[in-house]
Design a protein around this motif. Structure first.
Motif, short mmCIF file in Angstrom:
data_model
loop_
_atom_site.label_atom_id
_atom_site.label_comp_id
_atom_site.label_asym_id
_atom_site.label_seq_id
_atom_site.Cartn_x
_atom_site.Cartn_y
_atom_site.Cartn_z
N THR A 170 11.30 -7.20 -58.98
CA THR A 170 12.44 -6.41 -59.46
C THR A 170 13.72 -7.22 -59.44
O THR A 170 14.54 -7.13 -60.34
CB THR A 170 12.59 -5.14 -58.59
OG1 THR A 170 11.35 -4.45 -58.58
CG2 THR A 170 13.66 -4.23 -59.14
N GLY A 171 13.89 -8.07 -58.42
CA GLY A 171 15.08 -8.91 -58.32
C GLY A 171 15.01 -10.18 -59.15
O GLY A 171 15.92 -11.00 -59.13
N GLY A 172 13.89 -10.39 -59.86
CA GLY A 172 13.74 -11.56 -60.71
C GLY A 172 13.08 -12.75 -60.04
O GLY A 172 12.92 -13.79 -60.65
N ALA A 173 12.69 -12.61 -58.77
CA ALA A 173 12.04 -13.73 -58.07
C ALA A 173 10.65 -13.97 -58.64
O ALA A 173 9.99 -13.04 -59.12
CB ALA A 173 11.95 -13.42 -56.58
N LYS A 174 10.19 -15.23 -58.58
CA LYS A 174 8.87 -15.58 -59.08
C LYS A 174 7.78 -14.98 -58.21
O LYS A 174 7.90 -14.94 -56.99
CB LYS A 174 8.71 -17.10 -59.13
CG LYS A 174 9.51 -17.75 -60.23
CD LYS A 174 9.18 -19.22 -60.32
CE LYS A 174 9.97 -19.83 -61.47
NZ LYS A 174 9.64 -21.25 -61.63
N VAL A 175 6.73 -14.53 -58.87
CA VAL A 175 5.59 -13.91 -58.20
C VAL A 175 4.33 -14.69 -58.55
O VAL A 175 4.15 -15.13 -59.68
CB VAL A 175 5.46 -12.43 -58.63
CG1 VAL A 175 4.15 -11.82 -58.15
CG2 VAL A 175 6.64 -11.62 -58.13
N THR A 176 3.48 -14.88 -57.56
CA THR A 176 2.17 -15.50 -57.78
C THR A 176 1.11 -14.42 -57.71
O THR A 176 1.11 -13.57 -56.82
CB THR A 176 1.88 -16.57 -56.71
OG1 THR A 176 2.86 -17.60 -56.82
CG2 THR A 176 0.50 -17.17 -56.89
N ARG A 177 0.20 -14.47 -58.67
CA ARG A 177 -0.92 -13.53 -58.70
C ARG A 177 -2.15 -14.30 -58.21
O ARG A 177 -2.45 -15.38 -58.70
CB ARG A 177 -1.12 -13.04 -60.13
CG ARG A 177 -2.20 -12.02 -60.30
CD ARG A 177 -2.21 -11.47 -61.71
NE ARG A 177 -1.14 -10.49 -61.84
CZ ARG A 177 -0.80 -9.92 -62.98
NH1 ARG A 177 -1.40 -10.26 -64.10
NH2 ARG A 177 0.16 -9.03 -63.02
N THR A 178 -2.87 -13.74 -57.23
CA THR A 178 -4.07 -14.38 -56.69
C THR A 178 -5.28 -13.51 -57.02
O THR A 178 -5.30 -12.33 -56.70
CB THR A 178 -3.96 -14.57 -55.16
OG1 THR A 178 -2.81 -15.38 -54.88
CG2 THR A 178 -5.20 -15.24 -54.60
N TRP A 179 -6.25 -14.13 -57.66
CA TRP A 179 -7.50 -13.46 -58.01
C TRP A 179 -8.57 -13.93 -57.03
O TRP A 179 -8.76 -15.14 -56.87
CB TRP A 179 -7.94 -13.85 -59.41
CG TRP A 179 -7.00 -13.54 -60.53
CD1 TRP A 179 -5.73 -14.03 -60.71
CD2 TRP A 179 -7.25 -12.70 -61.64
NE1 TRP A 179 -5.20 -13.54 -61.85
CE2 TRP A 179 -6.11 -12.72 -62.45
CE3 TRP A 179 -8.35 -11.94 -62.03
CZ2 TRP A 179 -6.03 -12.00 -63.63
CZ3 TRP A 179 -8.26 -11.22 -63.21
CH2 TRP A 179 -7.11 -11.25 -64.00
N THR A 180 -9.27 -13.02 -56.39
CA THR A 180 -10.38 -13.37 -55.50
C THR A 180 -11.64 -12.71 -56.05
O THR A 180 -11.70 -11.48 -56.16
CB THR A 180 -10.12 -12.91 -54.06
OG1 THR A 180 -8.89 -13.50 -53.61
CG2 THR A 180 -11.24 -13.32 -53.13
N MET A 181 -12.60 -13.54 -56.41
CA MET A 181 -13.87 -13.07 -56.96
C MET A 181 -14.92 -13.29 -55.87
O MET A 181 -15.17 -14.42 -55.45
CB MET A 181 -14.19 -13.83 -58.23
CG MET A 181 -13.11 -13.57 -59.28
SD MET A 181 -13.27 -14.62 -60.71
CE MET A 181 -12.20 -13.72 -61.84
#
Length: 184
Positions: free
Chosen positions: A124-135
């Motif tokens: 929401t504040g514009g900070a970078k987000v990392t998405r982690t996928w665990t299979m």
């Protein structure tokens, strides 16, 4: 109206593979290095469409089969990564660098846990987000490994994500999970 800031651009940040751990446990994963040509996650559901004599159309569509896969090409074609992708035991790597041989024999049935990161939508504040996928429980199949004088030698891999029935929470992430956190 949509939010253009939430459109995602970017490829896998890291791809890690390790032995499968039952019940969604944390596996010991090894970074597989650089990738090329992007990657494709496919999540398909097959339905049984119920038709009855008293109706002209389909009255129910019941999900009966789910298939999930990840296609990726590894840019680092070293023997240690090839050993993992080919499902070869540690004893099949013979020698010490730089004089090393990978003895490729029959593959035994074995499963892997796969994890990769990709960009997520900004917070929401514009900070970078990392998405982690665990299979959780995967099988690995090596695709073609082109050897060309004018191209990169890459290890093509199709990762088939299997349903992990050792995860007991009903209908909760038995194939994979996706988490988002602020990028570090």
């Amino acid at each position: 109206m949509g939010d253009v800031a939430k459109t995602l651009v970017g490829a896998i940040g890291t791809l890690s593979i390790g032995p499968w751990v039952a019940a969604g446990g944390a596996g010991t994963l090894v970074d597989m290095g650089f990738t090329v040509e992007g990657q494709d996650v496919t999540d398909q559901i097959e339905h049984f469409d119920l038709e009855i004599d008293q109706a002209q159309g389909i009255v129910r569509s019941i999900p009966i089969k789910k298939s999930v896969s990840l296609k990726v090409a590894l840019a680092e074609a070293d023997l240690a990564k090839l050993q993992t992708i080919l499902g070869q035991p540690a004893g099949n790597m013979i020698g010490t660098a730089p004089a090393v041989s990978l003895e490729v024999g029959r593959e035994a049935e074995g499963y892997f846990q796969v994890q990769f990161t990709s960009p997520g939508p900004p917070s929401t504040g514009g900070a970078k987000v990392t998405r982690t996928w665990t299979m959780w429980r995967c099988s690995l199949k090596r695709d073609a490994m082109p050897l060309k004088k004018n191209g990169i030698t890459k290890i093509g891999v199709t990762i088939t994500v299997l349903e992990d029935l050792s995860i007991v929470a009903a209908n909760k992430g038995t194939f994979y999970k996706i988490t988002e956190a602020l990028a570090s």
